[in-house]
Design a protein around this motif. Structure first.
Motif, PDB file in Angstrom:
ATOM      1  N   GLY A  20       0.830  -1.203   0.000  1.00 50.60           N
ATOM      2  CA  GLY A  20       0.000   0.000   0.000  1.00 50.60           C
ATOM      3  C   GLY A  20       0.866   1.255   0.000  1.00 50.60           C
ATOM      4  N   ALA A  21       0.247   2.373  -0.368  1.00 53.44           N
ATOM      5  CA  ALA A  21       0.940   3.650  -0.251  1.00 53.44           C
ATOM      6  C   ALA A  21       1.266   3.882   1.215  1.00 53.44           C
ATOM      7  N   SER A  22       0.453   3.323   2.095  1.00 48.00           N
ATOM      8  CA  SER A  22       0.671   3.467   3.539  1.00 48.00           C
ATOM      9  C   SER A  22       2.077   3.052   3.937  1.00 48.00           C
ATOM     10  N   GLN A  23       2.506   1.901   3.451  1.00 50.45           N
ATOM     11  CA  GLN A  23       3.845   1.451   3.840  1.00 50.45           C
ATOM     12  C   GLN A  23       4.932   2.293   3.182  1.00 50.45           C
ATOM     13  N   SER A  58       5.552  13.238  -1.886  1.00 49.46           N
ATOM     14  CA  SER A  58       4.412  13.654  -2.683  1.00 49.46           C
ATOM     15  C   SER A  58       3.455  12.471  -2.828  1.00 49.46           C
ATOM     16  N   ASP A  59       2.360  12.545  -2.091  1.00 48.94           N
ATOM     17  CA  ASP A  59       1.383  11.459  -2.117  1.00 48.94           C
ATOM     18  C   ASP A  59       0.450  11.689  -3.299  1.00 48.94           C
ATOM     19  N   GLU A  60       0.668  10.920  -4.359  1.00 52.42           N
ATOM     20  CA  GLU A  60      -0.085  11.136  -5.601  1.00 52.42           C
ATOM     21  C   GLU A  60      -1.044   9.977  -5.875  1.00 52.42           C
ATOM     22  N   ILE A  61      -1.548   9.399  -4.802  1.00 55.84           N
ATOM     23  CA  ILE A  61      -2.379   8.210  -4.961  1.00 55.84           C
ATOM     24  C   ILE A  61      -3.698   8.496  -5.695  1.00 55.84           C
ATOM     25  N   TYR A  62      -4.123   9.769  -5.681  1.00 54.39           N
ATOM     26  CA  TYR A  62      -5.355  10.110  -6.404  1.00 54.39           C
ATOM     27  C   TYR A  62      -5.086  10.760  -7.762  1.00 54.39           C
ATOM     28  N   ALA A  63      -3.821  10.755  -8.202  1.00 57.99           N
ATOM     29  CA  ALA A  63      -3.475  11.478  -9.434  1.00 57.99           C
ATOM     30  C   ALA A  63      -4.304  11.025 -10.635  1.00 57.99           C
ATOM     31  N   PHE A 108      -2.086   1.363  -6.083  1.00 56.24           N
ATOM     32  CA  PHE A 108      -3.153   0.805  -6.902  1.00 56.24           C
ATOM     33  C   PHE A 108      -4.516   0.886  -6.226  1.00 56.24           C
ATOM     34  N   SER A 109      -4.518   1.257  -4.941  1.00 58.74           N
ATOM     35  CA  SER A 109      -5.749   1.205  -4.145  1.00 58.74           C
ATOM     36  C   SER A 109      -6.902   1.976  -4.767  1.00 58.74           C
ATOM     37  N   LYS A 110      -6.661   3.220  -5.095  1.00 59.61           N
ATOM     38  CA  LYS A 110      -7.773   4.091  -5.474  1.00 59.61           C
ATOM     39  C   LYS A 110      -8.077   4.002  -6.960  1.00 59.61           C
ATOM     40  N   SER A 111      -7.061   4.181  -7.801  1.00 63.68           N
ATOM     41  CA  SER A 111      -7.343   4.264  -9.235  1.00 63.68           C
ATOM     42  C   SER A 111      -7.786   2.920  -9.809  1.00 63.68           C
ATOM     43  N   ASN A 169      -6.205  16.006  -3.001  1.00 66.09           N
ATOM     44  CA  ASN A 169      -6.195  15.797  -1.559  1.00 66.09           C
ATOM     45  C   ASN A 169      -7.370  14.977  -1.020  1.00 66.09           C
ATOM     46  N   ASN A 170      -7.045  14.158  -0.029  1.00 66.87           N
ATOM     47  CA  ASN A 170      -8.040  13.544   0.824  1.00 66.87           C
ATOM     48  C   ASN A 170      -7.958  14.340   2.122  1.00 66.87           C
ATOM     49  N   PRO A 171      -8.984  15.005   2.591  1.00 70.35           N
ATOM     50  CA  PRO A 171     -10.414  14.866   2.316  1.00 70.35           C
ATOM     51  C   PRO A 171     -11.057  15.945   1.440  1.00 70.35           C
ATOM     52  N   TRP A 227      -5.937  -5.176  -1.769  1.00 70.41           N
ATOM     53  CA  TRP A 227      -4.773  -5.908  -2.269  1.00 70.41           C
ATOM     54  C   TRP A 227      -3.495  -5.478  -1.572  1.00 70.41           C
ATOM     55  N   ARG A 228      -3.558  -4.311  -0.965  1.00 72.63           N
ATOM     56  CA  ARG A 228      -2.413  -3.723  -0.263  1.00 72.63           C
ATOM     57  C   ARG A 228      -1.187  -3.604  -1.161  1.00 72.63           C
ATOM     58  N   LEU A 229      -1.299  -2.786  -2.166  1.00 67.76           N
ATOM     59  CA  LEU A 229      -0.183  -2.619  -3.076  1.00 67.76           C
ATOM     60  C   LEU A 229       0.023  -1.156  -3.459  1.00 67.76           C
TER      61      LEU A 229
HETATM   62  C1  LIG Z   1      -4.083  10.383   0.666  1.00 67.49           C
HETATM   63  C2  LIG Z   1      -3.943   8.927   0.913  1.00 67.49           C
HETATM   64  N1  LIG Z   1      -2.735   8.362   0.918  1.00 67.49           N
HETATM   65  C3  LIG Z   1      -2.576   7.059   1.150  1.00 67.49           C
HETATM   66  C4  LIG Z   1      -3.650   6.226   1.419  1.00 67.49           C
HETATM   67  C5  LIG Z   1      -3.403   4.787   1.686  1.00 67.49           C
HETATM   68  O1  LIG Z   1      -3.455   4.027   0.533  1.00 67.49           O
HETATM   69  P1  LIG Z   1      -3.073   2.493   0.488  1.00 67.49           P
HETATM   70  O2  LIG Z   1      -4.360   1.733   0.515  1.00 67.49           O
HETATM   71  O3  LIG Z   1      -2.378   2.326  -0.833  1.00 67.49           O
HETATM   72  O4  LIG Z   1      -2.193   2.179   1.631  1.00 67.49           O
HETATM   73  C6  LIG Z   1      -4.930   6.775   1.418  1.00 67.49           C
HETATM   74  C7  LIG Z   1      -6.096   5.931   1.725  1.00 67.49           C
HETATM   75  O5  LIG Z   1      -7.138   6.389   2.119  1.00 67.49           O
HETATM   76  C8  LIG Z   1      -5.089   8.143   1.162  1.00 67.49           C
HETATM   77  O6  LIG Z   1      -6.294   8.722   1.156  1.00 67.49           O
END
Ligand SMILES: Cc1ncc(COP(=O)(O)O)c(C=O)c1O
Lengths: 391, 167
Positions: free
Chosen positions: A101-104, A204-209, A236-239, A176-178, A245-247
């Motif tokens: 995940g992006a988390s790790q 740079s957290d671009e998970i929503y790019a 891969f979580s969001k898009s 951005n989240n939220p 899957w935690r990737l």
């Molecule tokens: C801004 C942001 N970064 C990272 C994450 C975590 O993503 P992942 O599921 O890939 O760990 C989230 C999930 O809500 C998020 O909103």
């Protein structure tokens, strides 16, 4: 002898506040027939070809560890993707790491760079994990707020005021989240200048790019002089609708990615193999499904935006992600009170803005990653609720 | 007829849900309700929208009887006439629900619905195969519909497996 085992807990862990999301989850879980706009993940199931590819990898017996940094094939595809989509060149061999995940990726990036007491700037309202991840890595989170009046866009002056001698890095999340706020190139440039001037690093957290609705998404690493100062984090979580899957992955200067890989190697070994094979397929053939999902999110964004305007709740126009962050100040309730009363009276779950930092107070986060049927009903209920409160 | 991006979105939304109201569509594609109304009117006038139908899983309706067959039809191409004439003679029958001209081993694919198998069989043997240009027919009865027009039958719409609140 005391039987209170909490005395064993490390101070920096003990000091972490439980996430406000958690509290709300507990509350919402006790109720039935709740329409939830509190969900920070896609309502789609992972595209079938991705699931199928993962099955296939299992059938072929690919059940062993992969390289620490992830399958080379996957890293190559990630590098190609970042090059073609955002014009940032990375070498698959030593500049990309596949994470859980992006988390790790955020966790190991912070652990790789922080010495005890180093400060990391966090732009609020933001994803709930940033501050705690900084604390867990021995750093000190420093919050900078953003305001609705500026569409929740980080103002360079405010950033400047929070930089100290101890500042090492800043975490930016775009879109951005939220809030769903997306920063353009023009808005990012003065921020980049400050970063250059003060010799900082950017996560740079671009998970929503991929889920940005307006054209011209700019990756922070592509800005002048920022390539060597940016750890690009995505996943891969969001898009691809792959949260479970935690990737995820990180890309950046080789030295930093190698330092992160060390931590990854000793703590995780590698990301799950079957998920990595799924991701290979996602990058190979998934762009059509991403486009399809994005189109649907955009339509729903338009729908909820007008719905909130109709009920007299001020809202920004989200440029990306799948959240909208309307103001509830008109009701005179705090965001916690609003969310709690709405849940109890109308069975709609939203997340109080205060959960995302002090500057989120007075707002609620509504995820529109939910079916149109549910959204239509939810908007009706929220309207009813707001009308009662406005009298 | 040339249609723009938003018009295509309107068509896609209506294709998925013909009952979606004009106001909702207008909000979703960022047009005014009048503009959406006009676009739909135009699509209807130009026969881009041919009608609004409902997808029903009849197997779930107790007491309803009906069978569907897909029939591969080979025909003799008639000089100067092509396939259109034969197709027309076939699609005019009320039992016939769909007719497609196919590439490959046969020429026309004909979908026929009837109350019973024998009723369909009678239609094929008495009406279809006796047409003078028809060389042969191969009838396949549909035993079960899993997916039709992009909709998976039997899939529960309310199967959201997500937690009620997540980050
Ligand atoms: C801004 C942001 N970064 C990272 C994450 C975590 O993503 P992942 O599921 O890939 O760990 C989230 C999930 O809500 C998020 O909103």
């Amino acid at each position: 002898m005391s039987s209170d085992t909490s005395r064993f807990i490390a101070e920096h862990v003990d000091s972490l506040k439980p996430s406000g999301i958690r509290r709300f989850f507990d509350l919402a879980s006790t109720m039935e027939n709740v329409i939830s706009l509190g969900v920070g993940e896609p309502d789609f199931v992972t595209p079938w070809n991705v699931i199928e590819a993962s099955y296939h990898s299992l059938e072929q017996g690919y059940t062993a560890y992969t390289a620490n940094a992830g399958l080379l094939e996957l890293r190559q595809l990630i590098a190609e993707y970042l090059q073609s989509a955002y014009a940032v060149p990375y070498r698959a061999e030593d500049q990309v790491i596949v994470t859980v995940g992006a988390s790790q990726a955020i966790d190991i990036a912070l652990r790789a760079i922080l010495n005890p007491g180093d400060e990391v700037i966090i732009v609020e309202p933001c994803f709930v994990a940033y501050a705690s991840a900084v604390t867990l890595a021995g750093g000190v989170p420093v919050s900078v707020g953003t305001q609705a009046a500026n569409e929740f866009k980080l103002q360079p002056e405010e950033l400047m005021n929070s930089i100290t001698k101890r500042t090492k890095a800043i975490i930016l999340c775009n879109p951005n989240n939220p809030t769903g706020t997306m920063l353009s190139r023009e808005e990012l440039l003065p921020i980049a200048n400050l970063i250059q001037e003060h010799d900082l690093l950017v996560l740079s957290d671009e998970i929503y790019a991929e889920l940005s609705y307006d054209d011209g998404y700019v990756s922070f690493a592509s800005l002048p002089e920022m390539y060597e100062r940016t750890i690009l984090i995505s996943g891969f979580s969001k898009s691809f609708a792959m949260t479970g899957w935690r990737l995820g992955y990180a890309a950046g200067p080789a030295a930093l990615i190698q330092a992160m890989t060390k931590i990854h190697q000793y703590t995780i070994m590698c990301a799950p193999t079957m998920a990595q094979y799924g991701a290979v397929e996602a990058l190979r053939s998934g762009s059509a499904s991403v486009e399809q999902m994005k189109k649907s999110y955009r339509q729903r964004r338009n729908f909820v935006m007008t719905a909130f305007e109709d009920m007299g709740l001020m809202t920004n126009r989200p440029g990306g992600a799948f959240y909208i962050f309307p103001s509830i100040k008109e009701t005179g309730l705090s965001s916690e009170e609003f969310a709690e009363a709405l849940l109890i009276e109308e069975k709609v779950a939203v997340v109080p803005g205060s959960v995302f930092g002090e500057s989120g107070e007075g707002y609620i986060r509504c995820s529109y990653a939910t079916s149109m049927k549910q959204l239509t009903e939810a908007m009706k209920r929220i309207k009813r609720f707001v009308e009662r409160r406005l009298i | 007829m040339k249609v723009d991006k938003k018009e295509i979105e309107i068509l896609e939304l209506l294709e998925k849900n013909g009952r979606m109201d004009v106001h909702t569509i207008a909000q979703m594609v960022e047009l005014s309700p009048e503009e959406v109304e006009q676009a739909i009117q135009k699509f209807e006038d130009q026969q881009i929208i041919h009608g609004y139908s409902t997808l029903i899983d009849w197997t779930e309706v107790l007491g309803y009887e009906g069978v569907t067959a897909m029939i591969d039809v080979k025909v003799t191409p008639v000089r100067g006439k092509g396939f259109n004439d034969v197709a027309e003679r076939i699609y005019r029958f009320p039992e016939v629900k769909a007719v497609y001209l196919m590439s490959g081993a046969y020429d026309l694919s004909v979908s026929v619905e009837g109350k019973t198998m024998s009723q369909v069989a009678r239609f094929v043997s008495e009406k279809l195969s006796t047409l003078d240009t028809v060389i042969s027919t191969t009838t396949h009865f549909i035993l079960k519909k899993y997916k039709h027009d992009g909709i998976i039958f039997g899939e529960d719409d309310n199967n959201d497996r997500r937690m009620p609140v997540s980050p």
